[in-house]
Scaffold this active site. Structure first.
Site: not given
Length: 257
Positions: A133-135
Site C-alpha cells: 500500500t506504499e503508493v
C-alpha cells in the site's frame, strides 16, 4: 529480545513476531531482533527448517506509524542507514541457509507482505489480506520490489505495486505470492506437517545449496548459469549427504536425515 521469540522443537526453529498490540508493525528494534533471530537460527545445529510466525490478529501491518513520523525528521544519511537495515533483513531471509516457511495467520501489508515475499514457502488463512500500500501514502515499495519481481514477474508485480490494492489470500496464491491457503483451525497443523516432512525427507545440505543456486543463477546469462550449475553439480557429488543418499538409494533404504 522483547518483540521476537525464538523456540526450537523437533529440528524446527520458530521465530515469532510478538508485538500484537501494534499489529506486529516494523520499526528499527523489531527489524534488529528479527535479524538476530535469523542469525541465531543459521548457526543453530539443532534447527533444520525455520517457521516465521506472528501473534495476534495480524501477521505484520508494515512500518509502525510512529516510526514513519520519526523518519520524516531524519537526514538522508540516517534514512539510508535505516532502509539498508530492512534491506539486510530481507536479503538475510532470502539467502538464508535454511528453508523459511511463513505461517500467516492474519493480514500481511506493505513491509509485512515483504516478509512473506522473501520466505521460501508460505501458508495463509483464507481471511488474510495481502498488499503493498506504499503508493497510497506517497511512499514507494522500493526494497521488496527487487524480490517480488523475481518471485512473480513484472506484470503481476506492477499490478500489485502500482495499484496499492489489497488482495485476498486466494488471489495472492493465484499471483504466486503465497503457496497454500488453509482454514484457521488447520494452519498450525498444516505448517507443522509440511515442516516435519522437509526435516524428515530432505537433506538439509541439498536444500541449502539449491536455495543458494536459485538466488544466484538468476543474475547470470545462460552459458554462465549453466557453467555455474555444472560446477555446483560436481561439488554436490562429493558431499557427504550425496554419498549417503545415493548409497541408501542403491541399497533400497531410506536415508536418515
Amino acid at each position: 529480545m522483547n518483540f521476537v521469540e525464538y523456540t526450537v522443537k523437533d529440528r524446527i526453529g520458530t521465530i515469532t513476531l510478538n508485538r500484537p498490540d501494534k499489529r506486529n508493525a516494523l520499526n528499527e528494534r523489531v527489524v534488529s531482533e528479527l535479524k538476530q533471530a535469523f542469525a541465531r537460527a543459521a548457526e543453530d545445529d539443532s534447527v533444520k527448517v525455520i517457521v516465521l510466525a506472528a501473534r495476534g490478529s495480524a501477521f505484520c501491518a508494515g512500518a509502525d506509524l510512529a516510526y514513519l513520523q520519526q523518519l520524516q525528521q531524519n537526514t538522508y544519511e540516517e534514512n539510508l542507514a535505516d532502509s539498508s537495515h530492512l534491506k539486510e533483513l530481507f536479503y538475510q531471509i532470502y539467502t538464508h541457509p535454511k528453508v523459511v516457511i511463513a505461517k500467516i495467520q492474519g493480514h500481511a501489508i506493505a513491509g509485512g507482505c515483504g516478509l512473506a515475499t522473501v520466505c521460501d514457502f508460505s501458508f495463509a488463512v483464507e481471511e488474510a489480506q495481502f498488499g503493498y500500500t506504499e503508493v497510497r501514502i506517497g511512499f514507494i515499495p522500493a526494497i521488496v520490489k527487487v524480490f517480488l519481481l523475481r518471485k512473480i514477474g513484472e506484470g503481476k508485480s506492477k499490478e500489485l505495486l502500482l495499484s496499492g490494492e489489497l488482495i485476498t489470500a486466494q488471489e495472492a496464491k493465484g499471483f504466486g505470492l503465497i503457496n497454500h491457503v488453509v482454514q484457521p483451525d488447520e494452519l498450525d497443523e498444516k505448517v507443522s506437517e509440511f515442516a516435519r516432512k522437509l526435516v524428515k525427507k530432505n537433506s538439509g545440505q541439498s536444500m541449502q545449496f539449491t536455495k543458494q543456486m536459485i538466488a544466484a543463477v538468476q543474475e547470470m546469462g545462460l552459458e554462465e548459469g549453466l557453467d555455474y550449475a555444472a560446477e555446483q553439480n560436481a561439488k554436490a557429488r562429493a558431499s557427504e549427504d550425496c554419498q549417503k543418499g545415493i548409497a541408501a538409494f542403491l541399497n533400497k533404504e531410506k536415508p536418515s536425515w
